[in-house]
Design an enzyme around this catalytic site. Structure first.
Site, PDB file in Angstrom:
ATOM      1  N   HIS A 435      13.266  45.249  -8.749  1.00 24.83           N
ATOM      2  CA  HIS A 435      12.703  46.009  -7.632  1.00 24.83           C
ATOM      3  C   HIS A 435      11.312  45.506  -7.255  1.00 24.83           C
ATOM      4  CE1 HIS A 435      12.856  48.966  -4.689  1.00 24.83           C
ATOM      5  NE2 HIS A 435      12.693  50.087  -5.381  1.00 24.83           N
ATOM      6  N   ASP A 439      13.867  44.942  -2.279  1.00 21.08           N
ATOM      7  CA  ASP A 439      13.805  46.343  -1.871  1.00 21.08           C
ATOM      8  C   ASP A 439      15.210  46.944  -1.844  1.00 21.08           C
ATOM      9  OD1 ASP A 439      11.064  46.202  -1.567  1.00 21.08           O
ATOM     10  OD2 ASP A 439      11.195  45.577   0.532  1.00 21.08           O
TER      11      ASP A 439
END
EC number: 2.3.1.61
Length: 464
Positions: A435, A439
């Protein structure tokens, strides 16, 4: 000065100078004869560094028993010294640990395939080394007999480490083995009296402690531990293999380094399974390999990576490296652990080439013959836990990649299609990603592209 001392000693023993001269002459003949040192032609030389010392000057009177014993001692000593020297002149060869790859610096000697005294042929495997990734054989450099192993099972070895000494001829091996057994017999003889002397001392100490043993504290401790004893007896402690240690380290590093997040979706496998059943026979006749579902997911993953290139990228320090190639790693479970071979240039392969590559890599992985180069690299991983019956999971990223796609088992479930509830073969798919780099939007788009291609493979033909 030494000659005068010898003459005086000979004179004190009642021998005349003429007799001493004869004995001196006879001793010189004896010293130059092959009986003093077997295997030498004109004499024995002991090499130390760059100097050679001759022992022809050890003239010993034949009539003196003490000096005769000294001569035999010198003879036996020289024989032991000459044997290792002759080994260095080509009688023996050494088997060493081979080069194991750029990324592997050491390994663990897992097992010996031969025993000392056994005959081996050139290039025959005599031992196996277990590395972080593969198992490597140590081959004999020449035909001969194994004299001894220089390392033990479980030792950590590096490339170039000497593992075994191999005699090219049986004669040399037979000469070395008795000399190695002599110190063992001499060492064992004095040991029994020493042990016998120590036994009464060891027994005397516990005698003084015996009255302290039946004290009150021990019984309650034993009674408290009694319920825990049966489970311990049923336990087995087995050391971790190098591969298992490496897998554990890499997965824990992945968990500690990446900001792991997993997103899910479900795929209707109807069209892909119909495509497989319709063309599997013709596919096998033309390409000689079975058409599976894995190749369809590889093609879908390639298409998704091309639509979302950030999933194929990786963080390097403060930079992002975008890869303009697609090398797909496939997770293969073996009896020794998990290995991840790489399908290189998957974006340029068709279904047949992908299936052939998967079968070849999986076979090598299960046989333990896969090379390090075949597992190096990879920009994205596909793991199929469905072959083991997994319904859903959260796979862990294989560093230094940034994402991994998890496939699962196909289950027939009721689905609403065109306003009607019908049974459909469904599969859950999971994407675990870093992450920090990817995204949620890119991750969801990636899985949606995989879903679209698998549910409608004709998109690949039309490139839509």
């Amino acid at each position: 000065m030494m000659m005068r001392a010898v003459i005086r000693r000979a004179a004190s023993n009642g021998s005349s100078p003429s007799l001493f001269a004869k004995s001196l002459q006879s001793s010189r003949v004896a010293a130059s004869s092959p009986s003093l040192l077997s295997g030498s032609e004109t004499g024995a030389y002991l090499h130390r560094g760059n100097h050679a010392h001759s022992f022809h000057n050890l003239a010993l009177p034949a009539g003196n028993s003490g000096i005769s014993r000294s001569a035999s001692l010198v003879s036996s000593t020289l024989q032991r010294w000459v044997r290792p020297f002759s080994a260095e002149t080509g009688d023996t060869v050494e088997a060493v640990v081979p080069h194991m790859g750029e990324s592997i610096t050491d390994g663990t000697l897992a097992t010996f395939l031969k025993k000392p005294g056994e005959r081996v042929q050139a290039d025959e495997a005599i031992a196996q080394i277990e590395t972080d990734k593969v198992t490597i054989d140590i081959a004999s450099p020449a035909s001969g007999v194994i004299q001894e192993f220089l390392v033990n099972e479980g030792d950590t070895v590096e490339p170039g480490t000497k593992v075994a000494i191999i005699s090219k001829s049986e004669d040399t091996a037979s000469q070395v083995t008795p000399s190695q057994k002599i110190p063992e017999t001499t060492d064992t003889k004095p040991s029994p009296p020493a042990e016998d002397k120590q036994k009464p001392r060891v027994e005397s100490a516990p005698v003084a402690e015996k009255p302290k043993a039946p004290s009150s504290p021990p019984p309650p401790k034993q009674s408290a531990k009694e319920p825990q004893l049966p489970p311990k007896e049923r336990e087995r402690r087995v050391p971790m293999t190098r591969l298992r240690k490496r897998v554990a380290t890499r997965l824990k590093d992945s968990q500690n380094t990446f900001a792991l997040l997993t997103t899910f979706n479900e795929v209707d496998m109807t069209n892909l399974m119909k495509l497989r059943s319709q063309y599997k026979d013709a596919f096998y006749e033309k390409h000689g390999v079975k058409l599976g579902l894995m190749s369809g997911f590889i093609k879908a993953a390639v298409s998704a990576l091309q639509h979302q290139p950030v999933v194929n990228a990786v963080i390097d320090g403060d930079d992002i490296i975008y890869r303009d190639y697609v090398d797909i790693s496939i997770a293969v479970g073996t009896s020794k652990g998990l290995v991840v071979p790489v399908i290189r240039g998957a974006d340029k392969m068709n279904f047949a080439e992908i299936e052939k590559t998967i079968n070849s890599l999986a076979k090598k992985a299960n046989e333990g013959t896969i090379s390090i180069d075949e597992m190096a690299g990879g920009s994205f991983t596909v793991s199929n836990g469905g072959v083991y019956g997994s319904l859903i999971s959260t796979p862990i990223i294989n560093p230094p990649q940034s994402a991994i796609l998890g496939m699962h088992s196909i289950v027939s479930r009721p689905m609403v299609v065109g306003g009607s509830v019908v049974p459909r073969p469904m599969m859950y798919v999971a994407l675990t990603y870093d992450h920090r780099l990817i995204d949620g939007r890119e991750a969801v788009y990636f899985l949606r592209r995989v879903k679209d291609v698998v549910e409608d493979p004709q998109r690949l033909l039309l490139d839509i």
